[in-house]
Design an enzyme around this catalytic site. Structure first.
Site, mmCIF file in Angstrom:
data_model
loop_
_atom_site.group_PDB
_atom_site.id
_atom_site.type_symbol
_atom_site.label_atom_id
_atom_site.label_comp_id
_atom_site.label_asym_id
_atom_site.label_seq_id
_atom_site.Cartn_x
_atom_site.Cartn_y
_atom_site.Cartn_z
ATOM 1 N N HIS A 79 0.819 -1.179 0.084
ATOM 2 C CA HIS A 79 0.108 0.019 0.043
ATOM 3 C C HIS A 79 0.896 1.305 -0.016
ATOM 4 O O HIS A 79 0.553 2.385 -0.210
ATOM 5 C CB HIS A 79 -1.066 -0.037 0.992
ATOM 6 C CG HIS A 79 -0.415 0.406 2.502
ATOM 7 N ND1 HIS A 79 -0.285 -0.863 3.275
ATOM 8 C CD2 HIS A 79 0.029 1.355 3.268
ATOM 9 C CE1 HIS A 79 0.427 -0.359 4.421
ATOM 10 N NE2 HIS A 79 0.456 0.827 4.219
ATOM 11 N N ASP B 74 0.287 -7.830 1.557
ATOM 12 C CA ASP B 74 0.451 -6.319 1.882
ATOM 13 C C ASP B 74 2.158 -6.085 1.665
ATOM 14 O O ASP B 74 2.752 -5.311 2.437
ATOM 15 C CB ASP B 74 -0.020 -5.656 2.770
ATOM 16 C CG ASP B 74 -0.074 -4.212 2.666
ATOM 17 O OD1 ASP B 74 0.091 -3.579 1.686
ATOM 18 O OD2 ASP B 74 -0.044 -3.568 4.070
ATOM 19 N N GLY C 112 3.098 6.554 8.607
ATOM 20 C CA GLY C 112 4.375 6.642 7.791
ATOM 21 C C GLY C 112 5.199 5.758 8.238
ATOM 22 O O GLY C 112 6.618 5.562 7.923
ATOM 23 N N ASN C 113 4.875 4.857 9.349
ATOM 24 C CA ASN C 113 5.624 3.754 9.770
ATOM 25 C C ASN C 113 5.733 2.348 8.715
ATOM 26 O O ASN C 113 6.418 1.708 8.946
ATOM 27 C CB ASN C 113 5.355 3.149 11.263
ATOM 28 C CG ASN C 113 6.079 3.939 12.456
ATOM 29 O OD1 ASN C 113 5.880 4.751 13.021
ATOM 30 N ND2 ASN C 113 7.557 3.458 12.255
ATOM 31 N N SER C 114 4.389 2.457 7.845
ATOM 32 C CA SER C 114 4.402 1.354 6.933
ATOM 33 C C SER C 114 5.527 0.779 6.107
ATOM 34 O O SER C 114 6.313 1.996 5.732
ATOM 35 C CB SER C 114 2.957 1.745 6.194
ATOM 36 O OG SER C 114 1.923 1.554 6.616
ATOM 37 N N GLY D 143 -7.315 -25.524 -0.557
ATOM 38 C CA GLY D 143 -8.431 -25.406 -1.288
ATOM 39 C C GLY D 143 -9.603 -25.491 -0.135
ATOM 40 O O GLY D 143 -10.549 -26.234 -0.513
#
Length: 489
Positions: A127, A157, A228-230, A286
């Site tokens: 992201h 992510d 902002g730490n992402s 599955g």
């Protein structure tokens, strides 16, 4: 039943059009009398000094673009531009709407990343870099580089980017499976664009699911993680990477007690696959299911008593057709308790374990059926139901040349957007019967306005469970047409 308002906030700065503002609030308080300070339980200075040089700031930029949008028709504008309706309005659509071209503003967002190799590979969150036209990486010593995206994985992510540099301070990667609840950790990143920031806390929980991504087994920590730490680093007391910071739990949008990081046990395989294949080779068994405890609680809410013989494991709610689980004989109502002898107490445990596997790998699965233990060996498959390497297809596979339609074409056909097929060579389009001049408007129910749109949809479909492009469009005569274009041979 009480209702609680809870929010999961992606730890990334909000988009800014031209500039961002922030306020630092100084708090004045009466100074307390000096007192003896107890010894710090662990020295974190070594971990900070070792990890800080490996964490970078990432500026993500989306350039200004011209887009065609539908707006409500303005009767006064229509009257004064053509009061008697002699000329008609080529932009007039249905339901009193008009098509207009608007310029989107330049947008910027920021996050963090972690250098994992001396030659410039950097791990961050999907992201942080998704849909970026430009990426600028700033190192701890303030040197700036342009970065390119090697690959992204929305399911976890995670993203892998690269800068052209050598002898970079790569972080040491530890095995996140070895960490224990209660261990001290540091979160390193660039919250609110405050570069080179370190916060401390402990591991609060492991294997946490937040139901935000397709594959989750988060490390939960009370080390402060903010916007902002992402993409930043979660490190142990030796300064070794154990996770990539991804989310914070908050009712306000700022840190309020818990942050979440993607463990290196998941990250390592994703990075390796992105380097080798450009996309993740994801193995699945599955099934659809949930934690046994959640299933039992849901049944109790309906006044149903359920005894599965255990309160730990994964309840099988559905077995997908032609899946590994179906071939192994799993049924609805079974409870998976272990894989390869490792206990599976909840869905997050199984997701983390399978995230390290590839299609074609064999596993031994242990489950309860009518409270009786059984084991089966199964061969894992990919989401397309086979064991082949999944590769992202490019536009070349279609065998065509394209261009955005002109304003005259829009007026002539009374459409707002589309891609014209300029030439058809050998490829999927020729096989499907698509000819020169056809205008593509939608693919898989998504508007196609640019060549980039088509490229992204081809890549997305090629790695999906159903690798087919369902194309809607129009011929130059105005006749509409629909095509199904399989991407597999």
């Amino acid at each position: 039943m009480k209702k609680y308002s809870k929010y999961l906030v992606v730890a990334m700065s909000a988009l800014a059009f031209a500039f961002s503002t922030g306020t630092l609030i100084k708090v004045n308080a009466t100074q307390a009398p000096s007192a003896a300070v107890p010894a710090q339980p662990v020295d974190l200075t070594y971990a900070a000094e070792k990890s800080l040089p490996s964490v970078v700031h990432i500026l993500s930029t989306k350039n200004s673009k011209i887009q065609t949008v539908e707006v409500q028709s303005d009767p006064f504008s229509d009257f004064f531009s053509d009061p008697f309706g002699f000329f008609g309005n080529p932009n007039q659509g249905q339901d009193g709407k008009q098509k207009r071209s608007v310029r989107t503003p330049k947008q910027q967002g920021s996050g963090s990343g972690v250098i994992i190799s001396a030659d410039g590979y950097i791990v961050t969150n999907n992201h942080v870099v998704a849909d970026a036209d430009e990426l600028t990486v700033t190192l701890n010593d303030n040197k700036e580089y342009s970065a390119r995206i090697i690959g992204t994985d929305k399911t976890t992510d995670l993203a892998l980017i690269k800068i052209d540099a050598k002898n970079l301070p790569a972080i040491t990667i530890a095995n996140s499976e070895n960490i224990k609840v209660g261990e001290w950790v540091l979160a390193v990143g660039n919250p609110f664009n405050l570069t080179n920031t370190v916060t401390a806390g402990i591991v609060s929980a492991k294997g946490r699911s937040l139901y935000q991504n397709g594959v989750e087994s988060f490390i939960q920590t009370d080390a402060a993680i903010n916007q902002g730490n992402s993409g930043g680093a979660l490190v142990n007391t030796r300064g070794e990477l154990i996770g990539i910071n991804a989310m914070l739990y908050s009712q306000t949008g700022s840190f309020s007690g818990y942050g979440f990081a993607i463990p290196t046990s998941i990250m390592n395989k994703v990075v390796d696959d992105l380097k080798k294949y450009g996309t993740v080779q994801r193995a699945v068994i599955g099934i659809q299911g949930q934690d046994v405890k959640n299933y039992v609680d849901a049944q109790k809410d309906q006044d149903k008593d359920v005894d599965l013989g255990t309160m730990e494991g994964i309840y099988v709610a559905k077995v997908l057709e032609e899946s590994s689980a179906e071939e192994a004989g799993l049924k609805v109502g079974d409870v998976i308790t272990a894989i390869d002898g490792k206990e599976m107490n909840k869905m997050a445990d199984m997701q983390e374990y399978l995230a390290k596997k590839r299609p074609g790998d064999k596993i031994s699965i242990t489950y309860l059926r009518d409270k009786k233990k059984a084991s089966k060996t199964m061969t894992l498959k990919n989401e397309q139901g086979n064991t082949q390497v999944v590769k992202k297809a490019d536009l070349d596979v279609l065998g065509g040349n394209f261009r955005t339609i002109s304003e005259s074409q829009k007026k002539q056909l009374n459409i707002g957007y589309g891609l014209e097929v300029l030439k058809v060579n050998s490829g999927k389009f020729k096989d499907a019967g698509i000819i020169k001049g056809f205008i593509i408007q939608r693919v898989n129910d998504t508007p196609v306005k640019t060549i980039e749109d088509l490229q992204n949809l081809v890549k997305e479909a090629s790695t999906s469970r159903n690798p087919v492009l369902y194309i809607q469009g129009v011929y130059p005569t105005g006749k509409k047409a629909y095509f199904a274009v399989p991407l597999e041979d």
